[in-house]
Design an enzyme around this catalytic site. Structure first.
Site, PDB file in Angstrom:
ATOM      1  N   GLU A  63      -1.064 -14.494 -31.760  1.00 46.79           N
ATOM      2  CA  GLU A  63      -0.771 -13.398 -31.973  1.00 46.79           C
ATOM      3  C   GLU A  63       0.127 -13.680 -34.040  1.00 46.79           C
ATOM      4  O   GLU A  63       0.671 -14.542 -34.092  1.00 46.79           O
ATOM      5  CB  GLU A  63       0.817 -13.209 -31.800  1.00 46.79           C
ATOM      6  CG  GLU A  63       0.324 -11.908 -30.115  1.00 46.79           C
ATOM      7  CD  GLU A  63       0.792 -12.134 -29.021  1.00 46.79           C
ATOM      8  OE1 GLU A  63       1.377 -11.371 -28.333  1.00 46.79           O
ATOM      9  OE2 GLU A  63       2.057 -13.150 -29.109  1.00 46.79           O
ATOM     10  N   ASP A 234       4.826 -10.067 -22.093  1.00 47.77           N
ATOM     11  CA  ASP A 234       5.328 -10.290 -22.798  1.00 47.77           C
ATOM     12  C   ASP A 234       3.752  -9.999 -23.772  1.00 47.77           C
ATOM     13  O   ASP A 234       3.685 -10.214 -24.170  1.00 47.77           O
ATOM     14  CB  ASP A 234       5.485 -11.514 -23.902  1.00 47.77           C
ATOM     15  CG  ASP A 234       4.495 -13.040 -23.400  1.00 47.77           C
ATOM     16  OD1 ASP A 234       4.525 -12.916 -22.617  1.00 47.77           O
ATOM     17  OD2 ASP A 234       5.498 -13.348 -23.951  1.00 47.77           O
TER      18      ASP A 234
HETATM   19  P1  NAD Z   1       5.874 -22.842 -19.321  1.00 42.92           P
HETATM   20  O1  NAD Z   1       3.977 -22.400 -19.077  1.00 42.92           O
HETATM   21  O2  NAD Z   1       5.655 -23.806 -20.058  1.00 42.92           O
HETATM   22  O3  NAD Z   1       6.165 -22.557 -18.501  1.00 42.92           O
HETATM   23  C1  NAD Z   1       6.298 -21.293 -17.243  1.00 42.92           C
HETATM   24  C2  NAD Z   1       6.744 -22.030 -16.079  1.00 42.92           C
HETATM   25  O4  NAD Z   1       6.617 -21.359 -15.318  1.00 42.92           O
HETATM   26  C3  NAD Z   1       5.987 -23.564 -15.703  1.00 42.92           C
HETATM   27  O5  NAD Z   1       6.746 -23.681 -15.102  1.00 42.92           O
HETATM   28  C4  NAD Z   1       5.149 -22.601 -14.065  1.00 42.92           C
HETATM   29  O6  NAD Z   1       5.071 -23.076 -13.083  1.00 42.92           O
HETATM   30  C5  NAD Z   1       6.531 -21.573 -14.117  1.00 42.92           C
HETATM   31  N1  NAD Z   1       5.787 -20.582 -13.326  1.00 42.92           N
HETATM   32  C6  NAD Z   1       4.392 -19.508 -12.810  1.00 42.92           C
HETATM   33  N2  NAD Z   1       5.008 -18.356 -12.338  1.00 42.92           N
HETATM   34  C7  NAD Z   1       5.395 -18.892 -10.971  1.00 42.92           C
HETATM   35  C8  NAD Z   1       6.132 -18.119 -10.598  1.00 42.92           C
HETATM   36  N3  NAD Z   1       5.413 -16.770  -9.923  1.00 42.92           N
HETATM   37  N4  NAD Z   1       7.722 -18.155  -9.829  1.00 42.92           N
HETATM   38  C9  NAD Z   1       8.297 -19.684 -10.264  1.00 42.92           C
HETATM   39  N5  NAD Z   1       7.596 -20.239 -11.868  1.00 42.92           N
HETATM   40  C10 NAD Z   1       6.999 -19.789 -11.690  1.00 42.92           C
HETATM   41  O7  NAD Z   1       5.767 -21.902 -20.948  1.00 42.92           O
HETATM   42  P2  NAD Z   1       6.961 -21.360 -21.645  1.00 42.92           P
HETATM   43  O8  NAD Z   1       7.114 -21.738 -22.394  1.00 42.92           O
HETATM   44  O9  NAD Z   1       8.436 -21.623 -21.167  1.00 42.92           O
HETATM   45  O10 NAD Z   1       7.224 -19.963 -21.650  1.00 42.92           O
HETATM   46  C11 NAD Z   1       7.642 -18.756 -20.025  1.00 42.92           C
HETATM   47  C12 NAD Z   1       6.917 -17.814 -20.910  1.00 42.92           C
HETATM   48  O11 NAD Z   1       7.839 -16.983 -21.150  1.00 42.92           O
HETATM   49  C13 NAD Z   1       5.681 -17.834 -21.690  1.00 42.92           C
HETATM   50  O12 NAD Z   1       4.585 -16.226 -20.082  1.00 42.92           O
HETATM   51  C14 NAD Z   1       5.706 -17.376 -22.572  1.00 42.92           C
HETATM   52  O13 NAD Z   1       4.424 -16.241 -22.932  1.00 42.92           O
HETATM   53  C15 NAD Z   1       7.025 -16.209 -22.746  1.00 42.92           C
HETATM   54  N6  NAD Z   1       7.409 -15.905 -23.512  1.00 42.92           N
HETATM   55  C16 NAD Z   1       8.250 -14.769 -24.452  1.00 42.92           C
HETATM   56  C17 NAD Z   1       8.871 -15.091 -25.251  1.00 42.92           C
HETATM   57  C18 NAD Z   1       9.684 -13.683 -25.769  1.00 42.92           C
HETATM   58  O14 NAD Z   1      10.289 -13.368 -26.951  1.00 42.92           O
HETATM   59  N7  NAD Z   1       9.423 -13.033 -24.995  1.00 42.92           N
HETATM   60  C19 NAD Z   1       9.255 -15.879 -26.395  1.00 42.92           C
HETATM   61  C20 NAD Z   1       8.508 -17.507 -25.970  1.00 42.92           C
HETATM   62  C21 NAD Z   1       7.472 -16.882 -24.571  1.00 42.92           C
END
Ligand code: NAD
Length: 346
Positions: A63, A234
């Site tokens: 993005e 997101d």
């Molecule tokens: P990451 O992959 O490092 O961590 C995600 C975690 O979620 C993993 O440890 C995984 O095991 C766990 N997980 C997956 N399914 C699960 C479930 N059903 N129950 C509990 N845990 C579960 O990712 P990250 O960098 O920490 O990002 C997390 C999310 O946040 C991503 O989807 C990312 O796109 C989003 N994000 C949003 C913003 C925002 O501004 N809103 C900013 C950054 C990241």
């Protein structure tokens, strides 16, 4: 041939970003970025705004997130690839650029993987300051990946929580998060289920990564009065909450035009009422009304938050050694003699 000073762009590498964060302090830096975000949200109408521009593939999304206030222009390049962690790669990586609108010359190029974690947590906790129940002490942190420690520490610094209850489908992620938060002034409680994690929590943060309509929280799990900080949903086809929770909640968003496509509310009618956070911050709209209301921040991440973070970094590195001057603009002495500059270099 030496490039002229005006053509050198300050570049903040990952290494220098980490040095800057240690120099300022993680919690202080998130607090200061949140101040910058709040100030920029309060002048929302002075920004050019557009939903981010996504390139979807079966592997994930890439993005571009641009915005400008008429004086500075900024954009972030960011990816979202939930499958990456299984290959030893990050789900989210990013870099960003700030430019001077008057000349169009870039004024900062920086890594933004670290900075995104800081700005996302700073935004979450800033919104929490407006919406979470007064006197909140406990947050459930569901999804213990890359963003999770930043989220916990931002809510400690800005909202005064003292306890986090961690849950992840992968116990190794929870163990990592708990170990990283040891000695950081929070009581950390690893939990075996999401139900256990939300026990006694006034704030529930969901920050999971899975490219599907997931149900991290079901309706019966959410009691009256809680604040939900939903970070992980997101992208189109990527959400975390059961639709019934949305129907019981007062929903707050960054930029509706983007959130309706990417956020939890993609599950609702396109005209379902939502409140824009900038209006809450300027006093034009109400935040939390009473103790029993469920407030939901349907966070997707918006370009102005990155712009705020970029401007913060630009001023924070002034007079420091936390950047390198980057020779990335061809800038001949005679502006029209680009070819001559090339020949002289030969
Ligand atoms: P990451 O992959 O490092 O961590 C995600 C975690 O979620 C993993 O440890 C995984 O095991 C766990 N997980 C997956 N399914 C699960 C479930 N059903 N129950 C509990 N845990 C579960 O990712 P990250 O960098 O920490 O990002 C997390 C999310 O946040 C991503 O989807 C990312 O796109 C989003 N994000 C949003 C913003 C925002 O501004 N809103 C900013 C950054 C990241």
């Amino acid at each position: 041939m030496q490039p002229s000073d005006k053509a050198l762009v300050p570049f903040v590498s990952v290494d220098n970003m980490m040095r800057l964060i240690h120099h300022v302090g993680v919690e202080r830096m998130m607090t200061e970025i949140s101040d910058q975000i709040e100030a920029d949200f309060k002048r929302w109408e002075s920004f050019d705004k557009t939903p981010r521009v996504p390139a979807h593939s079966p592997h994930g999304v890439i993005e571009l997130m641009p915005t400008s206030d008429g004086e500075a222009y900024g954009f972030k390049y960011v990816n979202g690839h939930p499958k990456n962690t299984s290959e030893g790669l990050q789900t989210v990586t990013a870099f960003g650029l700030l430019a001077d609108v008057y000349t169009g010359y870039p004024t900062l190029l920086t890594e933004m993987t670290m900075l995104t974690a800081l700005r996302t947590a700073a935004t979450s906790a800033l919104v929490g300051k407006y919406l979470a129940p007064k006197g909140s002490t406990t947050m459930a942190m569901i999804g213990n990946g890359a963003q999770s420690e930043f989220q916990c520490l931002a809510f400690k610094a800005l909202c005064g929580i003292d306890t986090v209850r961690l849950y992840d489908t992968d116990p190794a992620a929870t163990a990592k998060c708990a170990a990283n938060l040891a000695g950081k002034g929070l009581t950390v409680v690893p939990c075996k289920t999401a139900e256990d994690a939300i026990e006694g929590a006034q704030i529930i943060t969901t920050c999971t990564a899975d490219k599907k309509y997931a149900t991290i929280l079901t309706d019966n799990m959410v009691g009256p009065g809680v604040h939900i900080n939903a970070i992980g949903g997101d992208c189109p086809g990527k959400t975390e909450l059961h639709r019934d929770i949305l129907l019981r909640s007062e929903i707050f968003v960054e930029y509706p035009e983007q959130t309706r496509v990417e956020g939890e509310i993609q599950a609702l009618d396109p005209d379902h009422a939502v409140t824009e956070m900038w209006q809450v911050m300027t006093g034009q709209a109400e935040g939390r009304r009473d103790e029993r209301q469920i407030t939901l921040f349907d966070s997707v991440g918006f370009a102005i938050e990155d712009f705020s973070a970029l401007r913060y970094v630009k001023s924070a590195i002034e007079g420091t050694e936390f950047f390198e001057p980057l020779d990335m603009l061809a800038d001949p002495d005679d502006p029209r003699d680009l070819f001559g500059m090339l020949m002289r270099a030969g």
